[in-house]
Design a protein around this motif. Structure first.
Motif, short mmCIF file in Angstrom:
data_model
loop_
_atom_site.label_atom_id
_atom_site.label_comp_id
_atom_site.label_asym_id
_atom_site.label_seq_id
_atom_site.Cartn_x
_atom_site.Cartn_y
_atom_site.Cartn_z
N LEU A 1 34.16 59.90 52.39
CA LEU A 1 35.92 60.40 52.55
C LEU A 1 36.55 61.14 50.93
CD1 LEU A 1 38.23 60.57 53.86
CD2 LEU A 1 39.13 58.70 52.79
N ARG B 1 37.01 64.82 50.85
CA ARG B 1 38.23 66.10 50.25
C ARG B 1 38.35 66.52 49.25
NH1 ARG B 1 41.77 59.84 51.38
NH2 ARG B 1 42.97 60.79 53.06
N GLU B 2 37.04 66.41 48.73
CA GLU B 2 36.75 67.83 47.08
C GLU B 2 36.56 68.70 47.93
OE1 GLU B 2 37.07 66.98 44.35
OE2 GLU B 2 37.31 64.98 43.72
N LEU C 1 37.27 70.33 50.53
CA LEU C 1 38.34 70.88 51.56
C LEU C 1 38.94 71.65 50.92
CD1 LEU C 1 39.96 70.78 54.59
CD2 LEU C 1 41.28 69.09 53.66
N CYS D 1 35.03 69.96 57.63
CA CYS D 1 35.26 68.75 56.41
C CYS D 1 37.03 67.64 57.11
CB CYS D 1 36.14 69.07 54.99
SG CYS D 1 34.86 69.85 54.09
N TYR D 2 37.40 68.42 57.70
CA TYR D 2 38.55 67.56 58.76
C TYR D 2 38.13 66.68 59.78
CZ TYR D 2 42.95 69.82 56.63
OH TYR D 2 43.99 70.71 55.50
N ILE E 1 36.38 63.92 58.34
CA ILE E 1 36.81 62.90 57.43
C ILE E 1 37.63 61.99 58.93
CG2 ILE E 1 39.69 62.84 56.44
CD1 ILE E 1 38.95 65.32 54.69
N SER F 1 43.93 64.27 61.24
CA SER F 1 43.34 65.11 60.78
C SER F 1 42.07 66.23 62.12
CB SER F 1 41.67 64.24 59.56
OG SER F 1 42.73 63.86 58.84
#
Length: 489
Positions: free
Chosen positions: A56, A60-61, A63, A78-79, A82, A98
């Motif tokens: 995760l 998040r890095e 995105l 990415c979403y 996630i 998300s």
């Protein structure tokens, strides 16, 4: 445990959006997207081995970098990743959020019928599946399949993913024939693409095994679950947690086959794997299952020790309002019910019910189960009116969830029939018993061992009515079913 296959890694596409004399700007974009790609790839690798928290973090890095340079397919991906992780760690509301964000990006920036749109529909479907809204889950899984069938050939990993999700949803609604059809389609594709020893092929074997487990065909389930285990053992360095869950599912089959030593052996192997991986969620699950096993063996003190271990872990990782804690309380209630201490059993059932009501909608599986167990306590105490009230609450929820032809409906018909039998209201007892038997025979066939309880129950009711001809008929049918199913359970 129903295991869902991970969404395949989306290939990296480097896009130059503009060309200017400012080479430092172009170089920065290139460096940023390379960094995002590295984050994404690392996150995907960690997701594959179920290292969810680390995975995760990497997504998040990646995105904001993809969003900044407007690489929308990767942003949507990415979403979706996630969302998938949030679903797997039970953060369901955030998972839905998300997935919907990914879908918005797809609708706004990408052409219609694209891969990430399908992935978003899968994630939304999984949200509804985990919240027991199976019909809505099926709608979204079907949407994902329709998109994939437009953009991919039939023999494609994403098509197999759709078939697997549909199979899982049909399994949860006890539509086992359809579940098997979809899982076998997924298996065929995965064998063709990945070969017979790939973990994704093993995942399909596991899903088929779980369908047979739901059908009560435990020996056949073990065949498929052990095929998955063999594959995982060949890939054990990459499949640690999956290996643990494989032993867990095999242990559950042995439990239902009443082979408690084999079940305990499988569960114990799982403990060592989850302990090495510091998987507290898995440990809470396995301690709970060992507690249930000892409960069934009548070793109540040992059962209570393991159930309390599970409670301590669940309180640590989930807090006081989580369905897993409710499950622990339900099982402790079952323990005290078996110990013939209905007062304490009722306390634990009501604690579980309150947790479920705090976090779930009224039409939930867990709330229905809690109502049913509370009804059992009142029946044991000969409080028939209260028992019937709770049984009818259970029946209403289960009909809303499953429709009419479902094992869970058959199960509550048994309880209501027993209540009327104890009250000597034989016509009502007969009605509910026959309704329950019809469901079982439609699902399993006329001589399946699951029908034996109903056949005996109906025979008993006819005996109380002094209808000895029907009494003999049903007892003989039960005896025949028991004979042909001997040693196949």
């Amino acid at each position: 445990m129903k295991t869902s296959p991970p969404i395949s890694l989306v290939p990296f596409v480097f896009i130059i959006f503009f060309i200017t004399p400012c080479h430092t700007t172009h170089a920065q974009v290139e460096n940023d997207t390379l960094l995002a790609y590295q984050y994404f790839k690392k996150g995907d690798s960690l997701l594959t081995i179920k290292s969810y928290d680390e995975s995760l973090g990497f997504f998040r890095e990646a995105l904001p970098i993809y969003r900044k340079v407007k690489i929308w397919e990767k942003t949507a991906s990415c979403y979706n990743k996630i969302s998938e992780i949030q679903n797997r760690i039970s953060d369901f509301k955030e998972s839905l959020k998300s997935a919907n964000t990914s879908l918005e990006i797809c609708n706004k920036h990408l052409q219609k019928n694209n891969r990430e749109e399908a992935n978003a529909y899968d994630n939304i479907g999984n949200f509804y599946r985990m919240n027991t809204n199976y019909d809505k889950a099926l709608q979204y899984f079907q949407k994902a399949l329709e998109i994939r069938q437009k953009i991919f050939p039939e023999k494609h990993p994403d098509i197999a993913t759709s078939y697997a999700y549909l199979g899982i949803a049909y399994d949860f609604t006890s539509r086992y024939t359809k579940a098997l059809q979809y899982h076998k389609k997924a298996l065929s594709i995965r064998i063709d693409i990945f070969g017979s020893d790939h973990p994704k092929t093993g995942n399909s074997y596991s899903n088929i095994g779980l369908v047979y487990q739901g059908l009560g065909k435990y020996e056949k389930a073990l065949v498929y679950l052990k095929k998955n285990l063999r594959i995982l053992l060949k890939n054990s360095k990459k499949q640690g947690l999956s290996l643990g869950y494989s032993y867990l599912n095999i242990g559950i089959c042995y439990y239902y086959l009443l082979q408690y030593d084999n079940a305990l052996n499988s569960f114990t192997k799982t403990i060592s794997i989850f302990s090495q991986k510091d998987n507290l969620f898995g440990l809470s699950m396995i301690y709970n299952n060992i507690g249930v096993l000892y409960d069934e063996k009548g070793e109540y003190e040992k059962a209570l020790q393991y159930l309390k271990k599970s409670i301590r872990i669940n309180l640590k990782i989930n807090g006081e309002n989580h369905s897993n804690l409710g499950d622990n309380y339900m099982n402790i209630g079952n323990l005290f019910q078996l110990k013939k201490d209905p007062k304490i059993a009722l306390q634990y059932y009501k604690k579980a019910l309150q947790i479920y009501k705090n976090i779930q909608s009224e039409n939930s599986v867990d709330i229905a189960d809690a109502y049913r167990n509370i009804g059992d306590v009142y029946l044991y105490q000969n409080n028939y009116d209260q028992a019937l009230t709770y049984y009818k609450k259970t029946l209403k929820i289960r009909k809303n969830l499953y429709g009419k032809e479902n094992l869970e409906i058959s199960d509550i018909y048994t309880s209501i029939a027993n209540l009327y039998l104890e009250r000597e209201v034989y016509d009502s007892a007969l009605l509910y018993s026959k309704n329950g038997l019809d469901i079982l025979q439609n699902i399993y066939g006329k001589q399946h061992f699951h029908t034996i309880q109903y056949l005996n129950q109906i025979g008993t009711i006819y005996n109380e009515k002094h209808d000895y001809k029907n009494t003999i008929t049903y007892f003989n049918n039960a005896l025949y079913a028991n004979t042909i199913n001997k040693n196949t359970k």
